[in-house]
Design an enzyme around this catalytic site. Structure first.
Site, short mmCIF file in Angstrom:
data_model
loop_
_atom_site.label_atom_id
_atom_site.label_comp_id
_atom_site.label_asym_id
_atom_site.label_seq_id
_atom_site.Cartn_x
_atom_site.Cartn_y
_atom_site.Cartn_z
N CYS A 2 -37.51 49.59 -5.10
CA CYS A 2 -36.61 50.40 -4.28
C CYS A 2 -36.42 51.77 -4.93
CB CYS A 2 -35.23 49.78 -4.11
SG CYS A 2 -35.23 48.22 -3.25
N GLY A 100 -30.80 47.21 -5.61
CA GLY A 100 -30.18 46.15 -6.40
C GLY A 100 -29.88 44.94 -5.55
#
Ligand code: M6R
Length: 600
Positions: A2, A100
């Site tokens: 990400c 996350g």
């Protein structure tokens, strides 16, 4: 894994966000999106797939001087447009990007959001809905944002836009990386300075659980309790040209070719004007005090750790254990009285390693991080850092970081040995210089390796790598390289271990790549090769000058026996590269993988 980019300033944000996301592609992702805010409101564009698809989708006519962008590596929910970030709250007031994993997202959903209908499967949407819920209560975005951050458990880096406030980007992080980049009349946020190097080289670190309010001309850092924190920026020392491919077709090939120069850089950085090893005195003392070293790492860095164990035990005479980071916390061995932990990590952001670091710091043990990114989380949070000086590694498959890690570990072990008054029978820096020249010879032999790839790996579904002693460690790395980018199922084995079970898999034509670079096991590894050849295997033997035999397919230039992993890995990296290329695989961005693995 990400990536986040954000911009607030006076220029059009779209191109800055898209350029930043391209620079974060190397981290690994499967969908992407941007949200920009102007007088008409928030404009959202999301795609499944690559940034190139996102660029095609973005409406060029929209001008907006503030925005956030994201590359998503799926954790909660499949890769899809719906699950791609940015995510919005039900009213559309809040838009966020998140990296996350929110561990308590189900609890938050039950406790606060039972009346909300969700459109995606992500934990991120829970966060943005929670912020809206709290906003409805307080009518104060900062308060709602702060309280929501306080309720989250897990790892996050978050950038948020409030549709009614074109003056502020709301930012926070815990465990996942995020930086603020500072400019003249603009500011940026990024998971990694590489994303925004075109804009600025001045960066502000964010500490876990801080809230940051970013406007065009100001950055305000607050603790969760609202108190203001002052922090000085630092200059990111990355050369923008280092992160370009130049004329290379792939970053991986460029990075393989950079290995000789990286070794030379390391020699230069770790040697003083009298050609003596140069290491921080505090690191020397920490090594000297340790009665046992625990190396913690993942993937390729773990494989470098296995080689490092040999150096530390043989040269510095300190017992050393190497542990896979993701296992260590859950199954911690009995620790010695004076342990020293060494974290090896190219990115310095690997979540599995970081969770061990947090635990052992709580226990009061000292930690040294060996990393390619000095400002990274593992570097900041450890007591000491040794820098790899390898330059940015962009390809997901780690190559130059592996050899740099081994070289730095050899320097650490030799320095400790010298500090302890132990005699070394060789001059390490001279031997590393020989390694660097040998690497150059090998990187010039691409045609030979490409041919070997055709001969041995062109149609196979699987492959085995075998070696004994130090060669076994490299065989593990060779297998990892091949499987991660070519998707050929590959395993590394200790030569003597195959016959205890795995030899059952050897069939007519199964490729077995054997390393024979150690004199004391030269005959025994060749015996293991005979065993598999007798069962139909197609054996490719890579040996070292002085130990070669007529049956060998490739002979490496001679280097000091302890340092052979630095050269024997190069043909294995190239075999993997060509195998992936011949199979039309995306060499630099293999499926399902991320460069920086920031979730546990
Ligand atoms: O950044 P790190 O060195 O901590 O990363 C550890 C692994 O994720 C990494 O080495 C991974 O195994 C590579 N993709 C292998 O090429």
């Amino acid at each position: 894994m990400c990536g986040i980019v954000g911009y607030i300033g006076n220029n059009d944000s779209k191109s800055i966000l898209l350029h930043g996301l391209e620079k974060l592609e190397y981290r690994g992702y499967d969908s992407a999106g941007i949200a920009v805010l102007n007088d008409e409101g928030v404009n959202l564009t999301k795609v499944k797939g690559r940034i190139v698809n996102l660029k095609e989708r973005v409406d060029e006519s929209i001008q907006a001087t503030m925005g956030i962008g994201h590359t998503r590596w799926a954790t909660h929910g499949v890769p899809s447009i719906t699950n791609a970030h940015p995510h919005q709250s039900s009213s559309g007031k809040f838009t966020i990007v998140h990296n996350g994993v929110i561990e308590n997202y189900q609890d938050l959903k039950k406790e606060y959001l039972s009346d909300v209908s969700f459109v995606s499967e992500t934990d991120t949407e829970v966060v943005v809905q929670l912020i809206e819920k709290l906003y409805n209560q307080y009518q104060d975005t900062v308060k709602a944002f702060r309280e929501a951050m306080g309720l989250l458990k897990g790892s996050y880096a978050i950038g948020m836009i409030d549709a009614d406030d074109s003056e502020t980007l709301y930012v926070s992080k815990n465990k996942s990386p995020l930086l603020i980049g500072l400019g003249e009349d603009f500011n940026v946020i990024a998971s990694d300075a590489m994303a925004t190097l075109n804009e600025t080289d001045q960066y502000l670190e964010i500490i876990d659980k801080e809230i940051v309010l970013v406007s065009r001309n100001d950055v305000q850092i607050q603790k969760l309790n609202g108190s203001i924190v002052e922090r000085k920026p630092y200059t990111a020392k990355i050369d923008a040209s280092d992160i370009e491919k130049g004329t290379y077709p792939h970053y991986m090939l460029k990075e393989i070719d950079e290995q000789p120069i990286v070794i030379r850089n390391i020699i230069k950085e770790y040697q003083d004007e009298n050609n003596q090893l140069k290491l921080d005195e505090s690191i020397r003392q920490a090594m000297d005090k340790a009665d046992r070293v625990y190396i913690i790492a993942a993937g390729t860095s773990y494989h470098a750790g296995l080689v490092g164990k040999e150096f530390i035990e043989k040269l510095a005479k300190i017992p050393t254990e190497v542990h896979v980071a993701s296992e260590f916390s859950y199954n911690m061995p009995l620790l010695s009285e004076k342990p020293l932990f060494i974290f090896i990590s190219q990115s310095g952001e690997t979540a599995d390693s970081r969770s061990v670091l947090v635990k052992i710091k709580e226990m009061g043990h000292p930690a040294l991080t060996i990393t390619n990114v000095p400002g990274s989380t593992l570097s900041r949070e450890a007591d000491y850092t040794l820098h790899l000086h390898a330059g940015p590694e962009i390809a997901v498959a780690s190559t130059k970081a592996y050899t740099a890690q081994i070289a730095v570990l050899s320097i650490l072990a030799s320095d400790t040995a010298k500090a302890k008054g132990l005699e070394l029978e060789f001059d390490l820096m001279q031997e590393l210089a020989i390694v660097s020249s040998a690497m150059e010879v090998l990187t010039d032999q691409k045609e030979e390796i490409e041919q070997l790839t055709r001969d041995f790996l062109s149609t196979t579904r699987n492959a085995f790598f075998i070696g004994r002693s130090g060669d076994y460690n490299v065989s593990l790395e060779g297998a990892l390289k091949l499987k991660e980018i070519s998707y050929i199922q590959a395993e590394g084995f200790a030569g003597g271990e195959l016959k205890h079970g795995t030899i059952a898999l050897i069939e007519e034509g199964t490729p077995v790549i054997a390393l024979a670079t150690h004199e004391n096991v030269n005959y025994s590894i060749r015996g293991n090769v005979q065993e598999v050849v007798a069962r139909g295997a197609n054996a490719l033997i890579i040996s070292m000058k002085g130990l070669e035999q007529d049956t060998d397919s490739f002979v490496l230039p001679k280097v000091h026996e302890l340092l052979t992993p630095l050269v024997s890995v190069i043909p294995l990296q190239l075999l993997a590269y060509y195998a992936a290329l011949h199979r039309d695989c995306d060499v630099d961005k293999p499926r399902n993988l991320a460069k920086s693995v920031t979730v546990e």
